[in-house]
Write a protein that holds these residues in place. Structure first.
Motif, PDB file in Angstrom:
ATOM      1  N   THR A 312       0.630  -1.329  -0.318  1.00 22.92           N
ATOM      2  CA  THR A 312       0.003  -0.042   0.205  1.00 22.92           C
ATOM      3  C   THR A 312       0.821   1.396   0.041  1.00 22.92           C
ATOM      4  O   THR A 312       0.222   2.466  -0.253  1.00 22.92           O
ATOM      5  CB  THR A 312      -0.921  -0.077   1.260  1.00 22.92           C
ATOM      6  OG1 THR A 312      -0.268  -0.239   2.316  1.00 22.92           O
ATOM      7  CG2 THR A 312      -1.840  -1.230   1.198  1.00 22.92           C
ATOM      8  N   THR A 313       2.168   1.085   0.404  1.00 21.25           N
ATOM      9  CA  THR A 313       2.972   2.430   0.544  1.00 21.25           C
ATOM     10  C   THR A 313       4.273   2.391  -0.133  1.00 21.25           C
ATOM     11  O   THR A 313       4.908   1.211  -0.572  1.00 21.25           O
ATOM     12  CB  THR A 313       3.503   2.524   2.029  1.00 21.25           C
ATOM     13  OG1 THR A 313       4.356   1.616   2.295  1.00 21.25           O
ATOM     14  CG2 THR A 313       2.064   2.668   2.733  1.00 21.25           C
ATOM     15  N   ARG A 318       9.785   0.037  -1.528  1.00 24.35           N
ATOM     16  CA  ARG A 318      11.494   0.186  -1.250  1.00 24.35           C
ATOM     17  C   ARG A 318      12.001  -0.753  -0.623  1.00 24.35           C
ATOM     18  O   ARG A 318      13.093  -1.125  -0.811  1.00 24.35           O
ATOM     19  CB  ARG A 318      11.560   1.823  -0.911  1.00 24.35           C
ATOM     20  CG  ARG A 318      12.945   1.945  -0.476  1.00 24.35           C
ATOM     21  CD  ARG A 318      13.160   3.373   0.353  1.00 24.35           C
ATOM     22  NE  ARG A 318      12.837   4.462  -0.694  1.00 24.35           N
ATOM     23  CZ  ARG A 318      13.329   5.272  -1.279  1.00 24.35           C
ATOM     24  NH1 ARG A 318      14.466   4.920  -1.821  1.00 24.35           N
ATOM     25  NH2 ARG A 318      12.695   6.245  -2.105  1.00 24.35           N
ATOM     26  N   GLU A 319      11.378  -1.001   0.677  1.00 22.52           N
ATOM     27  CA  GLU A 319      11.958  -2.237   1.342  1.00 22.52           C
ATOM     28  C   GLU A 319      12.189  -3.578   0.876  1.00 22.52           C
ATOM     29  O   GLU A 319      13.236  -4.157   1.052  1.00 22.52           O
ATOM     30  CB  GLU A 319      11.129  -2.137   2.715  1.00 22.52           C
ATOM     31  CG  GLU A 319      11.175  -0.959   3.670  1.00 22.52           C
ATOM     32  CD  GLU A 319      10.131  -1.229   4.918  1.00 22.52           C
ATOM     33  OE1 GLU A 319       9.559  -2.310   4.807  1.00 22.52           O
ATOM     34  OE2 GLU A 319       9.946  -0.187   5.549  1.00 22.52           O
ATOM     35  N   LYS A 320      11.351  -3.863  -0.150  1.00 17.45           N
ATOM     36  CA  LYS A 320      11.523  -5.055  -0.538  1.00 17.45           C
ATOM     37  C   LYS A 320      12.569  -5.198  -1.852  1.00 17.45           C
ATOM     38  O   LYS A 320      13.217  -6.020  -1.813  1.00 17.45           O
ATOM     39  CB  LYS A 320      10.040  -5.492  -1.401  1.00 17.45           C
ATOM     40  CG  LYS A 320       9.816  -6.787  -1.784  1.00 17.45           C
ATOM     41  CD  LYS A 320       8.467  -7.538  -2.374  1.00 17.45           C
ATOM     42  CE  LYS A 320       8.543  -8.783  -2.645  1.00 17.45           C
ATOM     43  NZ  LYS A 320       7.337  -9.177  -2.987  1.00 17.45           N
ATOM     44  N   VAL A 321      12.640  -4.075  -2.414  1.00 17.94           N
ATOM     45  CA  VAL A 321      13.736  -3.814  -3.384  1.00 17.94           C
ATOM     46  C   VAL A 321      15.101  -3.632  -2.845  1.00 17.94           C
ATOM     47  O   VAL A 321      15.965  -4.283  -3.105  1.00 17.94           O
ATOM     48  CB  VAL A 321      13.643  -2.437  -4.361  1.00 17.94           C
ATOM     49  CG1 VAL A 321      14.723  -2.287  -4.983  1.00 17.94           C
ATOM     50  CG2 VAL A 321      12.443  -2.590  -5.015  1.00 17.94           C
ATOM     51  N   ASP A 344      -4.134  -1.723  -3.224  1.00 17.44           N
ATOM     52  CA  ASP A 344      -2.840  -1.562  -3.269  1.00 17.44           C
ATOM     53  C   ASP A 344      -2.523   0.336  -3.282  1.00 17.44           C
ATOM     54  O   ASP A 344      -1.632   0.666  -2.760  1.00 17.44           O
ATOM     55  CB  ASP A 344      -2.009  -1.726  -4.129  1.00 17.44           C
ATOM     56  CG  ASP A 344      -1.545  -3.609  -3.718  1.00 17.44           C
ATOM     57  OD1 ASP A 344      -2.257  -3.976  -2.848  1.00 17.44           O
ATOM     58  OD2 ASP A 344      -0.938  -4.060  -4.353  1.00 17.44           O
ATOM     59  N   CYS A 345      -3.737   0.526  -4.012  1.00 20.86           N
ATOM     60  CA  CYS A 345      -3.340   2.110  -4.405  1.00 20.86           C
ATOM     61  C   CYS A 345      -4.453   2.975  -4.154  1.00 20.86           C
ATOM     62  O   CYS A 345      -5.945   2.747  -4.409  1.00 20.86           O
ATOM     63  CB  CYS A 345      -2.991   2.529  -5.554  1.00 20.86           C
ATOM     64  SG  CYS A 345      -1.434   1.691  -6.221  1.00 20.86           S
ATOM     65  N   ASP A 346      -4.590   4.118  -3.333  1.00 24.81           N
ATOM     66  CA  ASP A 346      -5.827   5.082  -3.198  1.00 24.81           C
ATOM     67  C   ASP A 346      -5.970   5.955  -4.007  1.00 24.81           C
ATOM     68  O   ASP A 346      -6.727   6.986  -4.157  1.00 24.81           O
ATOM     69  CB  ASP A 346      -5.544   5.548  -1.669  1.00 24.81           C
ATOM     70  CG  ASP A 346      -4.430   6.454  -1.570  1.00 24.81           C
ATOM     71  OD1 ASP A 346      -3.676   6.631  -2.452  1.00 24.81           O
ATOM     72  OD2 ASP A 346      -4.240   6.734  -0.141  1.00 24.81           O
ATOM     73  N   LYS A 354       5.211   5.354  -5.891  1.00 26.39           N
ATOM     74  CA  LYS A 354       5.960   3.987  -6.199  1.00 26.39           C
ATOM     75  C   LYS A 354       6.787   4.143  -7.611  1.00 26.39           C
ATOM     76  O   LYS A 354       7.836   3.770  -7.177  1.00 26.39           O
ATOM     77  CB  LYS A 354       4.824   3.007  -6.283  1.00 26.39           C
ATOM     78  CG  LYS A 354       4.361   2.768  -4.834  1.00 26.39           C
ATOM     79  CD  LYS A 354       2.915   1.753  -5.067  1.00 26.39           C
ATOM     80  CE  LYS A 354       2.151   1.510  -3.658  1.00 26.39           C
ATOM     81  NZ  LYS A 354       1.090   0.744  -3.751  1.00 26.39           N
ATOM     82  N   ILE A 355       6.168   4.660  -8.546  1.00 22.88           N
ATOM     83  CA  ILE A 355       6.859   4.348  -9.847  1.00 22.88           C
ATOM     84  C   ILE A 355       8.106   5.294  -9.723  1.00 22.88           C
ATOM     85  O   ILE A 355       9.373   5.047 -10.073  1.00 22.88           O
ATOM     86  CB  ILE A 355       6.003   4.807 -10.833  1.00 22.88           C
ATOM     87  CG1 ILE A 355       4.996   3.783 -11.240  1.00 22.88           C
ATOM     88  CG2 ILE A 355       6.773   5.156 -12.048  1.00 22.88           C
ATOM     89  CD1 ILE A 355       3.948   3.984 -12.140  1.00 22.88           C
TER      90      ILE A 355
END
Length: 388
Positions: A312-313, A318-321, A344-346, A354-355
């Motif tokens: 969602t954020t 970023r943490e996953k990357v 996932d996106c509001d 994110k992009i």
């Protein structure tokens, strides 16, 4: 940054090329389409489908027209989906993408094939009791590996830019069968152990690496029986890497070597055809050990990695990357799939953030899941986010 939307071939067939590609280019504003070439059984809701809302996808079906000459002498062969009739949606997509200046990717499910597993049980993984997990194919099986190689050759006929390789690894117990039932709690350890493959090919691969495969199988079977017999034992924590005096960990490492070698072979084969191959690691670093996913080894073998950035954020993505980077996969070697839907996106700003973050990190490719399963407003959200 390259961009694409994952889609089913039935979206192209049912909507027609002008509507389908018009939505991709005019609404989503992406530079390519990632079309499912082989896909598993599913039941989905299609919010903007022109005639229907609920659709069933066929088990283990191909959405291109297999060339019989390429498959001569092989037991494992793709079967064209009934939904495509006498058409070849991959040939149509190839012509349309060339004409429109778009990239064509082949979204290909390799080892999660419920049709072939049921037809050829000896090619499916076998647990410690010899029970076959029929929704899957075992990547150690020579016939499965030959099937995967030929599949790459088939997709090269269409001028595909990249193969997105899904399920090019082992799977756990809870993967891919409708009406799975577990009335007693198995516990995390027993469930994990029941997902390991002890087919003759996996045991032989482990044995070649000096692992006492039969001893490991017996220890695993006894441990599962102990936990199935006693509810308290089922919930006991357990260090899997300590089982069989560490031999289980070595056995799983042998499984990872099997997966890595197959992925490397397919990436090399794809490269000879002028294609790229990216290995989909859906769960992320550390989560795929039992599935045979060794990210550093895959990267050393020259295999690209793709993952799901479902969060969602922007911070969570970023943490996953960053976690992939810690496992040897630099952002420049990673492709990320985002969901533009409301879960996932509001709004466009969330997706755009994110992009932007992925661009700043140096991630070269972003894809969006999934054309037919999203509202048209979600496609507009992609376009607004990419422009922003």
């Amino acid at each position: 940054m390259q961009s694409s939307v994952l889609a089913f071939a039935t979206d192209l067939i049912d909507e027609g090329a002008d509507t389908f590609f018009g939505n991709l280019t005019e609404r989503a504003g992406v530079g390519g389409v990632t079309l499912a070439s082989v896909y598993h059984e599913a039941r989905d809701v299609f919010p903007h489908h022109p005639t229907r809302v609920v659709r069933y996808l066929e088990p283990g079906a191909a959405y291109f027209r297999p060339d019989p000459a390429r498959w001569a002498g092989q037991r494992l062969t793709p079967l064209a989906a009934g939904a495509i009739g006498d058409r070849d949606p991959f040939a149509e997509a190839a012509e349309q993408t060339r004409r429109r200046g778009l990239k064509l990717h082949a979204w290909t499910v390799f080892c999660h094939n419920d049709r072939l597993g049921f037809q050829h049980p000896d090619c499916a993984p076998a647990n410690a009791f010899g029970d076959r997990l029929l929704t899957e194919l075992c990547p150690a099986n020579p016939e499965v590996r030959a099937y995967a190689h030929t599949l790459v050759d088939e997709l090269a006929r269409y001028g595909v830019d990249a193969i997105r390789a899904e399920s090019l690894h082992f799977h756990g117990l809870r993967h891919g069968y409708h009406h799975e039932r577990y009335f007693e709690r198995l516990g995390a350890v027993a469930e994990a152990l029941l997902g390991l493959c002890f087919c003759p090919h996996c045991r032989a691969a482990a044995q070649r690496r000096g692992v006492p495969a039969e001893e490991v199988r017996q220890v695993v079977a006894a441990e599962v029986r102990r936990r199935l017999a006693d509810e308290r034992a089922a919930e006991e924590p357990g260090a899997l890497d300590a089982l069989a005096d560490g031999a289980l960990a070595a056995y799983v490492d042998a499984s990872a070597a099997t997966v890595t070698s197959l992925a490397a072979e397919l990436a090399e084969r794809a490269g000879r055809h002028g294609m790229r191959l990216s290995f989909m690691d859906a769960d992320g670093p550390g989560a795929g050990w039992l599935a045979g996913i060794d990210l550093p080894a895959l990267t050393r073998a020259g295999v690209g990695i793709e993952t799901l950035g479902y969060a969602t954020t922007p911070e969570a993505v970023r943490e996953k990357v960053a976690a992939f980077a810690l496992h040897g996969v630099r952002p420049a070697e990673l492709a990320v799939i985002l969901r533009p839907m409301a879960q996932d996106c509001d709004g466009p700003a969330n997706l755009a953030a994110k992009i932007t973050m992925l661009r700043e990190l140096g991630v070269p490719e972003v894809e969006f899941y999934n054309y037919g399963l999203m509202r048209l407003s979600s496609m507009d959200r992609i376009g607004a986010a990419l422009r922003g």
